[in-house]
Scaffold this motif. Structure first.
Motif, PDB file in Angstrom:
ATOM      1  N   MET A 187      11.647   6.859   2.981  1.00  0.00           N
ATOM      2  CA  MET A 187      10.840   7.954   3.491  1.00  0.00           C
ATOM      3  C   MET A 187       9.366   7.537   3.499  1.00  0.00           C
ATOM      4  SD  MET A 187      11.522  11.674   3.190  1.00  0.00           S
ATOM      5  CE  MET A 187      10.551  12.928   3.821  1.00  0.00           C
ATOM      6  N   ILE A 188       8.691   7.829   4.593  1.00  0.00           N
ATOM      7  CA  ILE A 188       7.291   7.452   4.756  1.00  0.00           C
ATOM      8  C   ILE A 188       6.393   8.548   4.177  1.00  0.00           C
ATOM      9  CG2 ILE A 188       6.931   8.412   7.040  1.00  0.00           C
ATOM     10  CD1 ILE A 188       5.502   5.774   7.720  1.00  0.00           C
ATOM     11  N   THR A 189       5.386   8.139   3.403  1.00  0.00           N
ATOM     12  CA  THR A 189       4.500   9.111   2.770  1.00  0.00           C
ATOM     13  C   THR A 189       3.425   9.560   3.758  1.00  0.00           C
ATOM     14  OG1 THR A 189       2.915   7.488   1.971  1.00  0.00           O
ATOM     15  CG2 THR A 189       4.801   7.969   0.532  1.00  0.00           C
ATOM     16  N   GLN A 190       2.786  10.666   3.420  1.00  0.00           N
ATOM     17  CA  GLN A 190       1.695  11.197   4.249  1.00  0.00           C
ATOM     18  C   GLN A 190       0.560  10.175   4.347  1.00  0.00           C
ATOM     19  OE1 GLN A 190       1.879  13.976   5.944  1.00  0.00           O
ATOM     20  NE2 GLN A 190      -0.196  13.932   6.747  1.00  0.00           N
ATOM     21  N   LYS A 191       0.264   9.504   3.256  1.00  0.00           N
ATOM     22  CA  LYS A 191      -0.810   8.504   3.221  1.00  0.00           C
ATOM     23  C   LYS A 191      -0.477   7.326   4.145  1.00  0.00           C
ATOM     24  CE  LYS A 191      -3.603   5.851   0.003  1.00  0.00           C
ATOM     25  NZ  LYS A 191      -3.862   5.504  -1.384  1.00  0.00           N
ATOM     26  N   GLU A 192       0.763   6.880   4.126  1.00  0.00           N
ATOM     27  CA  GLU A 192       1.198   5.773   4.990  1.00  0.00           C
ATOM     28  C   GLU A 192       1.142   6.187   6.459  1.00  0.00           C
ATOM     29  OE1 GLU A 192       4.377   3.416   2.105  1.00  0.00           O
ATOM     30  OE2 GLU A 192       5.032   5.220   3.179  1.00  0.00           O
ATOM     31  N   LYS A 193       1.553   7.417   6.749  1.00  0.00           N
ATOM     32  CA  LYS A 193       1.514   7.933   8.123  1.00  0.00           C
ATOM     33  C   LYS A 193       0.067   7.988   8.618  1.00  0.00           C
ATOM     34  CE  LYS A 193       3.426   9.763  11.730  1.00  0.00           C
ATOM     35  NZ  LYS A 193       4.095   8.907  12.677  1.00  0.00           N
ATOM     36  N   CYS A 194      -0.826   8.472   7.752  1.00  0.00           N
ATOM     37  CA  CYS A 194      -2.252   8.524   8.086  1.00  0.00           C
ATOM     38  C   CYS A 194      -2.798   7.134   8.382  1.00  0.00           C
ATOM     39  CB  CYS A 194      -3.028   9.122   6.921  1.00  0.00           C
ATOM     40  SG  CYS A 194      -3.802  10.672   7.283  1.00  0.00           S
ATOM     41  N   LYS A 195      -2.452   6.168   7.536  1.00  0.00           N
ATOM     42  CA  LYS A 195      -2.916   4.794   7.738  1.00  0.00           C
ATOM     43  C   LYS A 195      -2.381   4.252   9.055  1.00  0.00           C
ATOM     44  CE  LYS A 195      -2.945   0.149   5.745  1.00  0.00           C
ATOM     45  NZ  LYS A 195      -3.305  -0.387   7.001  1.00  0.00           N
ATOM     46  N   GLU A 196      -1.142   4.529   9.366  1.00  0.00           N
ATOM     47  CA  GLU A 196      -0.516   4.081  10.611  1.00  0.00           C
ATOM     48  C   GLU A 196      -1.264   4.656  11.824  1.00  0.00           C
ATOM     49  OE1 GLU A 196       3.772   4.996  12.202  1.00  0.00           O
ATOM     50  OE2 GLU A 196       3.912   3.903  10.277  1.00  0.00           O
ATOM     51  N   ILE A 197      -1.582   5.928  11.760  1.00  0.00           N
ATOM     52  CA  ILE A 197      -2.311   6.584  12.859  1.00  0.00           C
ATOM     53  C   ILE A 197      -3.703   5.975  12.998  1.00  0.00           C
ATOM     54  CG2 ILE A 197      -3.391   8.758  13.576  1.00  0.00           C
ATOM     55  CD1 ILE A 197      -0.892  10.173  12.358  1.00  0.00           C
TER      56      ILE A 197
END
Length: 163
Positions: free
Chosen positions: A1-11
């Motif tokens: 599962m991808i964390t909110q922080k990882e998703k933010c970094k990806e964006i």
């Protein structure tokens, strides 16, 4: 599962990649436009260069500008603008007129010969622009210009313009 922080970094990574692409595309588009103009001027055997034509086009829109105003519009330094205007003046395309209120300050005006060559070249510029705008909707051009205007406004806030 991808964390909110990882998703933010990806964006943020995606946004940074787009920014890099936009910068490269702007530089490449500007370079290609200059090359295209040079080719048109060479093919049509115009007596002046695209850079000199830019000065005439500025004066055709608003005659009687100071050299520093032309430099600011073109984002060129004063020695460069002085060189271009010297060439145009020696060709009889512009005249410098000393400002009566300020010594050693000159306004630049188009001559009849300057107006004539501007009118001669302008259709070729319109034709070139029409060719490079093929397949692009008017609304897309307007959106692009709006975004570029925002880029430029942001850059002007950051850059110390000492022309």
């Amino acid at each position: 599962m991808i964390t909110q922080k990882e998703k933010c970094k990806e964006i943020m990574d995606e946004i940074n990649q787009l920014r890099k692409k936009a910068g490269v595309m702007l530089i490449n588009s500007g370079t290609l436009m200059r090359i295209c103009k040079r080719q048109v001027f060479r093919e049509k055997k115009f007596a002046i260069t695209p850079e000199q034509f830019e000065v005439l086009a500025i004066l055709a829109e608003e005659d009687g500008l100071y050299q520093r105003q032309i430099a600011a519009i073109m984002l060129k330094d004063r020695p460069n603008i002085t060189r271009i205007i010297n060439i145009l003046e020696s060709g009889g395309y512009v005249n410098r007129v000393e400002d009566t209120n300020r010594r050693k300050v000159f306004k630049v005006f188009l001559t009849e010969k300057g107006h004539a060559i501007y009118e001669q070249i302008q259709p070729a510029i319109y034709e070139m622009r029409n060719e490079i705008n093929v397949g692009i909707e008017k609304e897309d051009i307007e959106i692009c210009l709006e975004v570029l205007g925002k880029f430029q406004a942001n850059l002007e806030k950051k850059v110390n313009m000492q022309i």
